[in-house]
Scaffold this motif. Structure first.
Motif, short mmCIF file in Angstrom:
data_model
loop_
_atom_site.label_atom_id
_atom_site.label_comp_id
_atom_site.label_asym_id
_atom_site.label_seq_id
_atom_site.Cartn_x
_atom_site.Cartn_y
_atom_site.Cartn_z
N THR A 18 0.82 -1.21 0.00
CA THR A 18 0.00 0.00 0.00
C THR A 18 0.85 1.26 0.00
O THR A 18 0.48 2.26 -0.62
CB THR A 18 -0.96 0.00 1.19
OG1 THR A 18 -0.21 -0.13 2.42
CG2 THR A 18 -1.95 -1.15 1.11
N ARG A 19 2.00 1.22 0.69
CA ARG A 19 2.88 2.40 0.68
C ARG A 19 3.41 2.69 -0.72
O ARG A 19 3.41 3.83 -1.17
CB ARG A 19 4.04 2.20 1.66
CG ARG A 19 3.69 2.34 3.12
CD ARG A 19 4.93 2.56 3.97
NE ARG A 19 5.86 1.43 3.84
CZ ARG A 19 5.90 0.40 4.68
NH1 ARG A 19 5.05 0.36 5.70
NH2 ARG A 19 6.77 -0.58 4.52
N ARG A 20 3.87 1.64 -1.38
CA ARG A 20 4.41 1.84 -2.72
C ARG A 20 3.32 2.24 -3.70
O ARG A 20 3.54 3.07 -4.58
CB ARG A 20 5.10 0.56 -3.20
CG ARG A 20 5.80 0.72 -4.53
CD ARG A 20 6.83 -0.34 -4.71
NE ARG A 20 7.52 -0.19 -5.98
CZ ARG A 20 8.53 -0.95 -6.35
NH1 ARG A 20 9.00 -1.89 -5.55
NH2 ARG A 20 9.10 -0.78 -7.53
N LEU A 21 2.15 1.67 -3.54
CA LEU A 21 1.03 2.02 -4.40
C LEU A 21 0.63 3.48 -4.22
O LEU A 21 0.42 4.21 -5.20
CB LEU A 21 -0.15 1.10 -4.10
CG LEU A 21 -1.40 1.24 -4.95
CD1 LEU A 21 -1.07 1.05 -6.42
CD2 LEU A 21 -2.45 0.22 -4.50
N ALA A 22 0.55 3.93 -2.97
CA ALA A 22 0.18 5.32 -2.70
C ALA A 22 1.22 6.29 -3.24
O ALA A 22 0.90 7.39 -3.69
CB ALA A 22 -0.01 5.52 -1.20
N ALA A 23 2.50 5.87 -3.21
CA ALA A 23 3.58 6.75 -3.67
C ALA A 23 3.70 6.80 -5.18
O ALA A 23 4.40 7.67 -5.72
CB ALA A 23 4.90 6.28 -3.06
N ALA A 24 3.02 5.90 -5.88
CA ALA A 24 3.19 5.82 -7.34
C ALA A 24 2.53 6.98 -8.08
O ALA A 24 2.86 7.25 -9.23
CB ALA A 24 2.64 4.49 -7.84
N GLY A 25 1.57 7.63 -7.44
CA GLY A 25 0.92 8.76 -8.10
C GLY A 25 0.03 8.37 -9.26
O GLY A 25 -0.11 9.12 -10.24
N LEU A 26 -0.62 7.21 -9.18
CA LEU A 26 -1.49 6.74 -10.25
C LEU A 26 -2.83 7.47 -10.21
O LEU A 26 -3.21 8.03 -9.18
CB LEU A 26 -1.72 5.24 -10.10
CG LEU A 26 -0.49 4.35 -10.31
CD1 LEU A 26 -0.81 2.91 -9.91
CD2 LEU A 26 -0.01 4.41 -11.74
N PRO A 27 -3.56 7.50 -11.34
CA PRO A 27 -4.89 8.12 -11.35
C PRO A 27 -5.77 7.52 -10.26
O PRO A 27 -5.73 6.32 -10.01
CB PRO A 27 -5.42 7.78 -12.75
CG PRO A 27 -4.19 7.59 -13.58
CD PRO A 27 -3.17 6.97 -12.66
N ALA A 28 -6.58 8.38 -9.64
CA ALA A 28 -7.32 7.94 -8.46
C ALA A 28 -8.83 8.06 -8.61
O ALA A 28 -9.54 8.13 -7.61
CB ALA A 28 -6.86 8.74 -7.24
N GLY A 29 -9.34 8.08 -9.82
CA GLY A 29 -10.79 8.20 -9.96
C GLY A 29 -11.28 7.71 -11.30
O GLY A 29 -10.52 7.59 -12.26
N ARG A 30 -12.57 7.44 -11.37
CA ARG A 30 -13.21 6.95 -12.59
C ARG A 30 -13.34 8.10 -13.60
O ARG A 30 -13.86 9.17 -13.26
CB ARG A 30 -14.58 6.39 -12.26
CG ARG A 30 -15.29 5.75 -13.44
CD ARG A 30 -16.74 5.45 -13.10
NE ARG A 30 -16.88 4.51 -12.00
CZ ARG A 30 -16.81 3.20 -12.13
NH1 ARG A 30 -16.55 2.67 -13.32
NH2 ARG A 30 -16.97 2.41 -11.09
#
Length: 269
Positions: A18-30
């Motif tokens: 979850t830490r790495r995922l949150a740090a990746a800066g990926l799109p966060a919405g539909r």
């Protein structure tokens, strides 16, 4: 958020994931809440339409992310011992991206973590024992290609609405499909063998490289589906296996069960 858990509440991703995922800066919405309609399937080959209908895509919004938890066993080669493994992954469709973390137990006791990632056209694989000793490290065009086609396999098997995008091309092969995806100027493809209901029973590609003692070799790679169940009104695979098809024979190196699948969840969840 659409949750399609097969065992609700029984699994949470590890903090490292979850830490790495949150740090990746990926799109966060539909990007859109508009459901897929029959008009969206116009012009596709009949086998593609049959597959997308069978997978419950029509009438639902387009999937923009998936998060999955898998468990099973893995081995490093034909003579290698099977090792227990546990894996989490996250894929996105607005931007083609994939993060996959697997935990193995070497010799039944020594933990090893492996990361496979694809982001901005770049694939990377790294494995560490005890979290500090690097035992595998790979990047370059072969990994870019291999990680992209693995993203394609994820979409075909777990979240087919992610394929409804101009980057996807469909071709009918008898009762089956060939699907290709283009990202960052690179195109990969896979053949999808369909069962009588239009669901995938096997995915095949030659756009991956097997890490053999003599060096990397491009080789046919397959994922075979064990069975299908229905969750929230649409099909979900129960698990499957992955194999290399080498000159000396088939090497099945992974057997996994799908414990949990969540669609359209933000990367900070």
């Amino acid at each position: 958020m659409t949750t399609t858990s097969q065992r609700p509440g029984t699994s949470r991703p590890p903090r490292a994931f979850t830490r790495r995922l949150a740090a990746a800066g990926l799109p966060a919405g539909r990007p859109s809440v508009a459901p897929v309609t029959e008009d969206d399937l116009t012009g596709l080959p009949p086998a593609a339409v049959r597959y997308l209908r069978a997978m419950g895509v029509v009438g639902r919004p387009r999937t923009w992310s998936l998060q999955a938890h898998l468990s099973g066993r893995f081995r490093l080669g034909a003579s290698g011992r099977w090792m227990p493994c546990d894996a989490w992954q996250y894929d996105t469709a607005q931007e083609v991206a994939r993060l996959y973390r697997m935990r193995l137990l070497l010799a039944g006791a020594l933990p090893m973590w492996g990361w496979d990632t694809y982001r901005s056209g770049t694939g990377r694989m790294i494995g560490k024992a005890l979290g500090v000793i690097t035992v595998a490290d790979g990047e370059g065009p072969r990994f870019d290609e291999g990680e992209l086609v693995t993203w394609l396999a994820d979409a075909v098997l777990l979240a087919p609405a992610m394929l409804l995008h101009p980057r996807t091309r469909w071709e009918e092969r008898g009762n089956d499909l060939a699907v290709s995806v283009t990202d960052a100027g690179r195109t990969v493809s896979a053949q999808v063998l369909l069962d009588d209901d239009g669901r995938p029973r096997e995915l095949r590609t030659e756009d991956r490289w097997a890490d053999l003692p003599g060096g990397p070799v491009r080789a046919p790679w397959t994922t075979t589906v064990d069975a299908w169940t229905v969750v929230d009104g649409r099909p979900r695979m129960t698990g499957g296996s992955a194999s290399w098809h080498l000159p000396e024979g088939e090497l099945r190196y992974a057997e996994m069960r799908l414990l949990r699948l969540d669609l359209d969840v933000p990367p900070t969840r």
